[in-house]
Design an enzyme around this catalytic site. Structure first.
Site, PDB file in Angstrom:
ATOM      1  N   ALA B 247      35.347  42.000  22.579  1.00  0.00           N
ATOM      2  CA  ALA B 247      35.745  43.010  21.582  1.00  0.00           C
ATOM      3  C   ALA B 247      36.310  44.224  22.315  1.00  0.00           C
ATOM      4  O   ALA B 247      37.467  44.216  22.742  1.00  0.00           O
ATOM      5  CB  ALA B 247      34.541  43.374  20.724  1.00  0.00           C
ATOM      6  N   ARG B 248      35.489  45.233  22.486  1.00  0.00           N
ATOM      7  CA  ARG B 248      35.848  46.411  23.266  1.00  0.00           C
ATOM      8  C   ARG B 248      34.598  46.844  24.023  1.00  0.00           C
ATOM      9  O   ARG B 248      33.485  46.679  23.532  1.00  0.00           O
ATOM     10  CB  ARG B 248      36.334  47.547  22.349  1.00  0.00           C
ATOM     11  CG  ARG B 248      37.742  47.368  21.798  1.00  0.00           C
ATOM     12  CD  ARG B 248      38.805  47.495  22.888  1.00  0.00           C
ATOM     13  NE  ARG B 248      40.169  47.422  22.380  1.00  0.00           N
ATOM     14  CZ  ARG B 248      40.968  46.355  22.506  1.00  0.00           C
ATOM     15  NH1 ARG B 248      40.521  45.256  23.104  1.00  0.00           N
ATOM     16  NH2 ARG B 248      42.202  46.383  22.048  1.00  0.00           N
ATOM     17  N   ASP B 272      34.620  40.656  29.124  1.00  0.00           N
ATOM     18  CA  ASP B 272      36.075  40.703  29.309  1.00  0.00           C
ATOM     19  C   ASP B 272      36.611  42.118  29.108  1.00  0.00           C
ATOM     20  O   ASP B 272      37.749  42.407  29.467  1.00  0.00           O
ATOM     21  CB  ASP B 272      36.733  39.746  28.305  1.00  0.00           C
ATOM     22  CG  ASP B 272      38.234  39.603  28.528  1.00  0.00           C
ATOM     23  OD1 ASP B 272      38.614  39.252  29.662  1.00  0.00           O
ATOM     24  OD2 ASP B 272      39.005  39.870  27.585  1.00  0.00           O
ATOM     25  N   GLU B 277      38.777  51.031  31.178  1.00  0.00           N
ATOM     26  CA  GLU B 277      39.525  50.002  31.906  1.00  0.00           C
ATOM     27  C   GLU B 277      40.684  50.684  32.624  1.00  0.00           C
ATOM     28  O   GLU B 277      41.279  51.597  32.069  1.00  0.00           O
ATOM     29  CB  GLU B 277      40.076  48.949  30.934  1.00  0.00           C
ATOM     30  CG  GLU B 277      38.987  48.086  30.329  1.00  0.00           C
ATOM     31  CD  GLU B 277      39.511  47.032  29.372  1.00  0.00           C
ATOM     32  OE1 GLU B 277      40.760  46.826  29.321  1.00  0.00           O
ATOM     33  OE2 GLU B 277      38.714  46.422  28.672  1.00  0.00           O
ATOM     34  N   HIS B 296      39.716  41.709  31.301  1.00  0.00           N
ATOM     35  CA  HIS B 296      40.523  41.795  30.074  1.00  0.00           C
ATOM     36  C   HIS B 296      41.734  40.852  30.125  1.00  0.00           C
ATOM     37  O   HIS B 296      42.876  41.281  29.952  1.00  0.00           O
ATOM     38  CB  HIS B 296      40.986  43.239  29.798  1.00  0.00           C
ATOM     39  CG  HIS B 296      41.237  43.475  28.325  1.00  0.00           C
ATOM     40  ND1 HIS B 296      41.011  44.666  27.710  1.00  0.00           N
ATOM     41  CD2 HIS B 296      41.683  42.647  27.349  1.00  0.00           C
ATOM     42  CE1 HIS B 296      41.319  44.585  26.418  1.00  0.00           C
ATOM     43  NE2 HIS B 296      41.718  43.353  26.182  1.00  0.00           N
ATOM     44  N   SER B 298      41.084  37.346  28.969  1.00  0.00           N
ATOM     45  CA  SER B 298      40.569  36.097  28.400  1.00  0.00           C
ATOM     46  C   SER B 298      41.476  35.509  27.329  1.00  0.00           C
ATOM     47  O   SER B 298      41.553  34.298  27.176  1.00  0.00           O
ATOM     48  CB  SER B 298      39.195  36.346  27.785  1.00  0.00           C
ATOM     49  OG  SER B 298      39.297  37.194  26.655  1.00  0.00           O
TER      50      SER B 298
END
Lengths: 331, 336
Positions: B247-248, B272, B277, B296, B298
């Site tokens: 998700a986040r 992920d 980030e 990040h 996936s």
């Protein structure tokens, strides 16, 4: 006339761990699924070969994994069937110790469905660059690696047996093309094409992912060396589920460090049993599995016991056994 | 809109590319040409202008009917884009543009929901298998040069819990169902889904956490989902269960997660997404036990992401030309 009871000696090996021990309770529970054998057989139990000589002297059958194989012919005059609790029999090779009147059966098939799942995981890990991402994680490096979908890619199964077939079925469900080598068949419902082992070098350049799952025999030792790895596609992935000695570890490490291969998932047998190249722990894009993912202990032992009881029924009814090991081929 | 020679309107589309996102996400003339070839009925009715890192944005937005992009001076749109009718955002989680009070009157905003689904499906299966097979623990053992057999159950005996069954969560649910898992889900309104055996509304979170062996976080980041999974929620999970976050990052309390992974309350996690980030080099997450980090990447297919994005865009252009409602509309009040 009443037939005498079939005597089965159950020999456990504590080195494999308690999850894989055969107990009287487990036998009783499994026997409920095979009621026709009730009252027609009797077990004895031993472990780590303590008292083995006395136990085996009267036994018609042996159910176990490790035993003093060289002495079987001398100390087991009544023995006519050995049922193994695992699939790979390389620890018993060569089979010159096996008298011709003794049937040797293994537990091929007992790893299902767990082995198919574990190999699907390995296939998807390679397609999604997980070995490289885990390597980057060890180095605190944020480096995005975008993958393409698995559908349409090619899996090569080197040695299409039970494990390879389970992987092939899963791969087909994800839209992969599956090609394979096999010794004893020329076609299989799980694969798009099956070739003889001699065609390996023609097939290696076609595959995105190569799964090595041949048994260890005198013919397979050193099967995947530097030459074979050099024939693989640039960036292909390798899964080694085979015993030590089939894949050349030094050649593999070199190919991974040079990024000739994008990753490898490598099932490592106990390092206590053999020295491990120390570079393998930290090698780029190499993931080591501790030789446990083929087994869901609960399901595995239930499957092994079912194979044992089916063969016990076969024995009692005078039918041929299933899962017989071909003593010439060694698997 | 300008009148074309055949008397039908031509729609001006401005493509705003952000070079920071990298080549996987670049919408270049070649990819537009390929999309036009796939959608020739639409191609005749559009003209496309390109801007990169906003180098042409101010000039080209002035007479654009449609904007396709991810990062741009959104607050300036009401003033600079008098003809704008539609903004398409080339990602799914659009919280970087929230709140959506900048959206000019009459402009529709859409996002890339659904574009990730085929790749998310594959990653969902992979993550479920990695959690079930204790892969995070195995990778951690390798780091410590330890060889210890790790026995685990069969994935088809396990239960997956999907928090946020939208397009991505639905793709994960379908992957888990195909693996033979029991699938639980949560989504607003608790509307049923083909791949979900039991669906709750948001009030079902504790029940889902308590029954799931693998919990997938697939929600958008909104004020309601920020910090959704903290120490209390992790304690509600089955001992030895695993967590997957696609998700986040801000949906999860990182410190609480690290504690749960270290104590063994969770057997493993696959992350992920992170906050922030890229994950800083000195973040303690890198060395947290029983955790696999995918940076990040996936759910974005290296080759198919932009073609699938453009298939959605061209379908919406077709709808725009026909006066129909667009697909994948973002609700400005909900923020997704």
């Amino acid at each position: 006339m009443k037939q005498s009871l079939l005597r089965v000696h159950v020999e456990n090996d504590s080195a494999i761990g308690p999850l894989f021990a055969v107990t009287a309770d487990m036998l009783a529970a499994a026997e409920e699924r095979h009621p026709s054998v009730k009252g027609r057989w009797t077990p004895t139990f031993g472990s780590d070969c303590a008292g083995f000589e006395q136990n085996i002297a009267e036994a018609d059958a042996l159910f176990g994994w490790r035993f003093p194989k060289e002495r079987i012919a001398a100390i087991a005059p009544k023995l006519s069937w050995i049922q193994l609790t695992g699939a790979g029999v390389d620890h018993l090779l060569p089979l010159y110790w096996l008298p011709p009147h003794i049937d040797l059966a293994n537990a091929k098939g007992a790893h299902k469905p767990k082995i198919g799942e574990a190999l699907l995981m390995a296939i998807l890990m390679l397609n999604n660059y997980i070995p490289a991402l885990v390597h980057h994680q060890r180095r605190h490096e944020w480096h995005q690696l975008f993958a393409t979908g698995i559908a349409g890619k090619t899996l090569l199964v080197v040695g299409l047996g039970e494990a390879g077939g389970a992987a092939a079925r899963m791969a087909k469900r994800f839209g992969m093309t599956v090609i394979a080598t096999a010794r004893r068949k020329t076609a299989d419902p799980t694969a798009d094409a099956v070739y003889p082992p001699a065609r390996l070098r023609d097939l290696l350049p076609q595959a995105d992912i190569v799964l090595v799952t041949v048994p260890l025999t005198h013919e397979t030792r050193g099967l995947i060396g530097a030459r074979e790895i050099s024939l693989m596609k640039q960036g292909a992935g390798l899964i080694n589920l085979a015993r030590h000695g089939i894949v050349d570890d030094a050649a593999l490490v070199a190919a991974l460090e040079a990024q000739r291969l994008s990753g490898c998932v490598y099932d490592l047998e106990s390092p206590d049993d053999r020295p491990v190249d120390p570079r393998m722990w930290t090698c780029r894009n190499l993931i080591l599995l501790p030789h446990s993912l083929s087994n869901d202990p609960a399901r595995f032992m239930a499957n092994v016991l079912d194979i044992f009881f089916r063969n016990l029924e076969n024995r009692l009814e005078g039918r041929p056994l299933e899962n017989l090991v071909n003593s010439g081929l060694g698997y | 809109m300008a009148d074309a020679a055949n008397g039908r309107p031509t729609i001006k589309v401005l493509v705003e590319n952000d070079s920071n996102l990298g080549p996987v996400f670049a919408i270049d003339p070649e990819r537009i040409a390929a999309a036009k070839a796939r959608h020739s009925d639409v191609a005749a009715h559009i003209s496309v202008a390109y801007s990169k890192d906003c180098d042409r944005f101010a000039d080209e937005i002035a007479d654009a009917d449609v904007l396709i992009g991810w990062v741009f001076p959104h607050a300036e749109l009401p003033r600079r884009a008098p003809r704008l009718r539609w903004v398409h955002l080339t990602g799914a989680g659009v919280e970087h543009l929230a709140p959506f009070d900048w959206v000019p009157q009459g402009v529709v905003v859409t996002n890339n929901r659904g574009v990730h689904a085929p790749k998310t499906r594959e990653f969902g299966a992979l993550a479920a298998l990695m959690i079930a097979n204790r892969m995070p623990q195995i990778a951690h053992q390798q780091r410590n040069q330890e060889w210890v057999p790790v026995y685990s159950g069969t994935v088809e005996d396990l239960t997956a819990g999907i928090v946020g069954v939208g397009q991505m969560g639905g793709a994960v649910a379908s992957a888990c169902k195909d693996l033979g898992m029991r699938v639980l889900g949560i989504r607003r309104g608790a509307a049923p889904h083909d791949s979900v055996d039991r669906m709750w509304g948001m009030d079902g979170l504790d029940a889902l956490l308590g029954e799931s062996d693998v919990v997938f976080l697939c929600t958008p980041l909104t004020p309601q989902t920020r910090g959704l999974i903290g120490a209390r929620q992790l304690a509600r999970m089955k001992r030895g269960a695993g967590l997957v976050n696609i998700a986040r990052g801000a949906v999860v309390d990182t410190e609480a997660l690290r504690a749960a992974l270290t104590s063994g309350q969770l057997s493993g996690a696959v992350l992920d997404v992170f906050d922030p980030e890229p994950l800083p080099e000195d973040s303690p997450l890198w060395d947290t036990p029983n955790l696999i980090i995918t940076p990040h990447c996936s759910s974005d297919d290296a080759e198919a992401y932009v073609p699938r994005t453009l298939d959605l865009v061209f379908e919406n252009l077709r709808r725009l030309l026909a006066g129909k409602d667009l697909l994948a509309v973002v609700d400005p009040r909900l923020g997704y």
